[in-house]
Design an enzyme around this catalytic site. Structure first.
Site, PDB file in Angstrom:
ATOM      1  N   ARG A 253       0.838  -1.202   0.000  1.00 11.91           N
ATOM      2  CA  ARG A 253       0.000   0.000   0.000  1.00 11.91           C
ATOM      3  C   ARG A 253       0.873   1.252   0.000  1.00 11.91           C
ATOM      4  O   ARG A 253       0.564   2.222  -0.687  1.00 11.91           O
ATOM      5  CB  ARG A 253      -0.938   0.011   1.207  1.00 11.91           C
ATOM      6  CG  ARG A 253      -2.061  -1.012   1.124  1.00 11.91           C
ATOM      7  CD  ARG A 253      -3.039  -0.859   2.276  1.00 11.91           C
ATOM      8  NE  ARG A 253      -3.879   0.331   2.149  1.00 11.91           N
ATOM      9  CZ  ARG A 253      -4.667   0.786   3.113  1.00 11.91           C
ATOM     10  NH1 ARG A 253      -4.711   0.169   4.288  1.00 11.91           N
ATOM     11  NH2 ARG A 253      -5.406   1.867   2.913  1.00 11.91           N
TER      12      ARG A 253
ATOM     13  N   CYS B  17      -1.444   6.015   8.963  1.00 15.36           N
ATOM     14  CA  CYS B  17      -1.735   4.729   8.312  1.00 15.36           C
ATOM     15  C   CYS B  17      -2.865   4.978   7.328  1.00 15.36           C
ATOM     16  O   CYS B  17      -2.877   6.007   6.651  1.00 15.36           O
ATOM     17  CB  CYS B  17      -2.078   3.662   9.347  1.00 15.36           C
ATOM     18  SG  CYS B  17      -3.436   4.117  10.452  1.00 15.36           S
TER      19      CYS B  17
END
Length: 287
Positions: A180, A238
């Site tokens: 990611r 995050c």
């Protein structure tokens, strides 16, 4: 308490003869893409544990601020009181992700005014409790209503501009999975990639092969590689501000940051950053 607590130690505390001395246990099991974890709690949970929902109890509704914005003080206070939390309570939170996701609830309690010695994450999570041979139950928990007062401001919160400045002039850690961070996949947010100059430190790196958190010394060595000088400014993000809280906890557990000087958390995280078309995006393995 240390920010982490072993299952056997928690079991001893829950056996205290005086009910007022027993910790309040919050079950905050959650999954990024579902299904909801409430039914898992109903099927088996720690005796006396109360389930709080990451999406509705521990965050305000999603929007441009992110998928898990800070909950309003009234929302969080209502959830904690419903779970039986008092101003003087000891609180232990757990998930079924070895504690990486429960760190968000730990961080919120600290943000809400709980001192470092009054809230901890169950090391190893629900799985660790079960593997230790400790009891679970399907009996619903019915705690008496608590009287805790939420006092926001106990932990440093970063917005997008502050995160960008920290990435350029300090250290900004991206706690998402490497794929990611590199922008190879993005399962939930509008864009793939990372904040320019942010460094990747997956939250799962705080765990050892046994699913428990690394001991302070090896954890400190791992974090120090990316955090830089201890006096430097450090922040973490995050996807939505949940798992990045594990890096805040890890820095404290490792002894790199004292409780009175935690690293900052960009609560909106990538879900907030990527929703703004004016924000730059980097891809690839390099910061």
């Amino acid at each position: 308490m240390d920010p982490l607590i072993a299952p056997t130690v928690l079991a001893q505390l829950l056996d205290a003869a005086d009910p007022a001395r027993r910790p309040v246990v919050l079950d905050v099991r959650w999954r990024l893409t579902g299904p909801p974890a409430g039914p898992d709690h109903d099927a088996a949970h720690l005796p006396g544990a109360v389930f709080l929902d990451m999406d509705t109890d521990l965050a305000d509704p999603p929007g441009r601020a992110g998928r898990h914005p800070l909950p309003g003080p009234a929302r969080l206070q209502s959830a904690l009181r419903r779970a039986g939390v008092h101003d003087e309570s000891l609180v232990v939170v757990h998930d079924d992700a070895q504690g990486v996701q429960a760190a968000r609830a730990w961080w919120l309690l600290r943000w809400a005014g709980f001192s470092a010695g009054r809230v901890a994450v169950l090391d190893g999570g629900f799985r660790g409790w079960v593997e230790a041979g400790l009891p679970t139950t399907a009996e619903p928990s019915r705690p008496r209503t608590g009287d805790v007062t939420v006092r926001p401001g106990g932990m440093p919160v970063l917005d997008a501009d502050e995160a960008a400045a920290l990435a350029r002039g300090g250290t900004l850690l991206d706690a998402r999975a490497p794929e990611r961070y590199r922008g190879e996949i993005e399962p939930v947010d509008p864009k793939a990639g990372h904040i320019p100059s942010a460094r990747n430190l997956p939250a799962t790196d705080v765990l050892g092969p046994d699913g428990r958190w690394l001991a302070p010394e090896p954890l400190a060595a791992r974090l120090a590689e990316l955090m830089g000088p201890q006096e430097g400014e450090v922040g973490a993000y995050c996807g939505s501000g949940a798992t990045a809280a594990a890096l805040v906890l890890a820095a404290e557990h490792a002894g790199l940051r004292p409780p009175e000087r935690p690293i900052g958390l960009y609560v909106g995280s990538w879900s907030n950053w990527s929703a703004d078309p004016e924000r730059p995006v980097a891809v690839g393995a390099a910061p």
